[in-house]
Design an enzyme around this catalytic site. Structure first.
Site, PDB file in Angstrom:
ATOM      1  CG  LEU A   1      39.314  44.502  29.932  1.00 23.79           C
ATOM      2  CD1 LEU A   1      38.850  45.910  30.313  1.00 23.79           C
ATOM      3  CD2 LEU A   1      39.762  43.735  31.171  1.00 23.79           C
TER       4      LEU A   1
ATOM      5  N   GLY B   1      33.114  38.821  31.805  1.00 25.26           N
ATOM      6  CA  GLY B   1      33.494  38.380  33.158  1.00 25.26           C
ATOM      7  C   GLY B   1      34.212  39.495  33.899  1.00 25.26           C
ATOM      8  CG  HIS B   2      38.081  40.853  32.548  1.00 24.27           C
ATOM      9  ND1 HIS B   2      38.263  40.350  31.278  1.00 24.27           N
ATOM     10  CD2 HIS B   2      39.079  40.333  33.304  1.00 24.27           C
ATOM     11  CE1 HIS B   2      39.346  39.575  31.258  1.00 24.27           C
ATOM     12  NE2 HIS B   2      39.851  39.532  32.478  1.00 24.27           N
TER      13      HIS B   2
ATOM     14  N   GLY C   1      37.175  37.310  40.457  1.00 26.72           N
ATOM     15  CA  GLY C   1      36.163  36.400  39.925  1.00 26.72           C
ATOM     16  C   GLY C   1      36.339  34.993  40.476  1.00 26.72           C
ATOM     17  CD  GLN C   2      32.365  30.526  42.084  1.00 29.64           C
ATOM     18  OE1 GLN C   2      31.379  31.200  42.415  1.00 29.64           O
ATOM     19  NE2 GLN C   2      32.251  29.295  41.620  1.00 29.64           N
TER      20      GLN C   2
ATOM     21  CD  GLN D   1      43.797  35.414  40.595  1.00 28.53           C
ATOM     22  OE1 GLN D   1      44.813  35.215  39.947  1.00 28.53           O
ATOM     23  NE2 GLN D   1      42.773  36.078  40.103  1.00 28.53           N
TER      24      GLN D   1
ATOM     25  CB  SER E   1      41.781  36.652  28.229  1.00 30.33           C
ATOM     26  OG  SER E   1      41.216  37.576  29.130  1.00 30.33           O
TER      27      SER E   1
HETATM   28  P1  AMP Z   1      42.537  37.947  34.307  1.00 32.03           P
HETATM   29  O1  AMP Z   1      42.540  39.124  33.392  1.00 32.03           O
HETATM   30  O2  AMP Z   1      42.310  36.643  33.612  1.00 32.03           O
HETATM   31  O3  AMP Z   1      43.704  37.935  35.252  1.00 32.03           O
HETATM   32  O4  AMP Z   1      41.248  38.116  35.227  1.00 32.03           O
HETATM   33  C1  AMP Z   1      41.043  39.275  35.985  1.00 32.03           C
HETATM   34  C2  AMP Z   1      39.906  39.039  36.931  1.00 32.03           C
HETATM   35  O5  AMP Z   1      38.722  38.729  36.210  1.00 32.03           O
HETATM   36  C3  AMP Z   1      40.179  37.859  37.874  1.00 32.03           C
HETATM   37  O6  AMP Z   1      39.702  38.187  39.178  1.00 32.03           O
HETATM   38  C4  AMP Z   1      39.358  36.760  37.263  1.00 32.03           C
HETATM   39  O7  AMP Z   1      38.926  35.781  38.189  1.00 32.03           O
HETATM   40  C5  AMP Z   1      38.169  37.538  36.714  1.00 32.03           C
HETATM   41  N1  AMP Z   1      37.510  36.763  35.666  1.00 32.03           N
HETATM   42  C6  AMP Z   1      38.076  36.199  34.577  1.00 32.03           C
HETATM   43  N2  AMP Z   1      37.172  35.490  33.883  1.00 32.03           N
HETATM   44  C7  AMP Z   1      36.005  35.597  34.557  1.00 32.03           C
HETATM   45  C8  AMP Z   1      34.694  35.080  34.353  1.00 32.03           C
HETATM   46  N3  AMP Z   1      34.378  34.307  33.320  1.00 32.03           N
HETATM   47  N4  AMP Z   1      33.750  35.396  35.269  1.00 32.03           N
HETATM   48  C9  AMP Z   1      34.030  36.172  36.340  1.00 32.03           C
HETATM   49  N5  AMP Z   1      35.242  36.704  36.575  1.00 32.03           N
HETATM   50  C10 AMP Z   1      36.217  36.413  35.701  1.00 32.03           C
END
Ligand code: AMP
Length: 284
Positions: free
Chosen positions: A33, A36-37, A147-148, A153, A186
């Site tokens: 995490l 962003g998360h 997240g955008q 996705q 990540s």
């Molecule tokens: P992940 O763990 O990469 O699958 O991401 C989980 C959620 O966090 C997804 O909805 C991503 O779009 C969001 N996310 C990842 N990186 C960012 C970021 N930099 N800003 C906003 N949301 C993010």
């Protein structure tokens, strides 16, 4: 904090919360995490009685040659961050409970999955849609937060929820960036200092194109050319200008669009995007 590892137990817990009249907000993640998360987590905490954060590195969305094995796993520090934020439910199912040996059912979504990341990762959205459907069934959320950063996705999940009449509010939050503009990910942890420096070209290229769109540029070829030029030192996977909902390529900007780019660096494939709304003449 309740850490739940089994889909059946998660469903029971969700039923219990719903019977008490509580609203549930789900934040699906693969862990490792970052801020962003956490922006999604804070919104889920604010807008619901209960926030559930799922942590699951989903094997079905990785192709055999991709980074499933070395994807960063930082479970203990993730839990500490979530505890400090006030999250009381973490859903961290085991791979065996999600995908028993005889698992054969997948969710396939047409059209909206075809270009961008779907073009270069053919099995990716089948894996994403399948796992998100399973998470939704286990957690039974009223709202789910994405997240955008992963713009396609977002479009895919919105379409799945609409097409399958799932009645879950999909809430999309802006890309959280490092102070220099790099989108948090990540996978940034994989980057060498030199790659980290090179990676900045992606967000710079998109911001520059954003300024051109705000200045009146409407031609896709011209905008994409500019982005590619700015990213010339990188191995570009794609640069696309698409309708923000359908993810279909556009020649000219007439409605809300996403300008999305992906690049393959020696240690990580990185994606980023901006959304431009011509009505507000603003970039998100
Ligand atoms: P992940 O763990 O990469 O699958 O991401 C989980 C959620 O966090 C997804 O909805 C991503 O779009 C969001 N996310 C990842 N990186 C960012 C970021 N930099 N800003 C906003 N949301 C993010």
């Amino acid at each position: 904090m309740n850490i739940i590892n089994d889909p059946q137990e998660m469903r029971r817990c969700a039923d219990h919360l719903r019977a008490e009249g509580k609203t549930i907000g789900l934040v699906p993640t693969m862990g490792a995490l970052h801020a962003g998360h956490m922006s999604l987590v804070h919104a889920a905490l604010r807008e619901n009685d209960v926030a559930v954060v799922s942590i699951f590195v989903n094997p079905t969305q990785f192709a055999p040659h991709e980074d499933f094995g070395k994807y960063p796993r930082t479970f203990q520090s993730d839990i500490e961050q979530l505890k400090a934020a006030g999250v009381s439910y973490v859903y961290a199912p085991s791979a065996e409970s999600m995908y028993p040996e005889d698992f054969v059912t997948y969710v396939e979504i047409g059209k909206v999955t075809e270009g961008l990341c779907g073009g270069s990762r053919p099995q990716f959205f089948r894996g994403v849609a399948t796992v998100v459907m399973k998470l939704f069934h286990a957690v039974k959320p009223h709202r789910a937060y994405f997240g955008q950063k992963d713009v396609q996705q977002c479009a895919v999940i919105k379409r799945m929820v609409r097409d399958m009449d799932m009645g879950i509010d999909i809430i999309i939050l802006p890309v959280v960036r490092e102070p220099d503009g790099l989108a948090m990910s990540s996978r940034n942890a994989y980057l060498s200092p030199e790659d980290r420096r090179q990676a900045l070209a992606i967000s710079r290229a998109l911001f520059e194109a954003g300024e051109r769109m705000c200045g009146g540029e409407r031609d896709s070829t011209e905008l994409i050319r500019g982005v590619r030029e700015c990213m010339a030192a990188l191995q570009i996977d794609y640069v696309s200008l698409v309708d923000a909902e359908s993810m279909q390529e556009v020649c000219r900007i007439e409605g809300k669009v996403a300008l999305a780019a992906a690049a393959v660096l020696p240690t990580a494939r990185l994606i980023d995007n901006i959304i431009y709304d011509p009505v507000e003449n603003r970039v998100f």
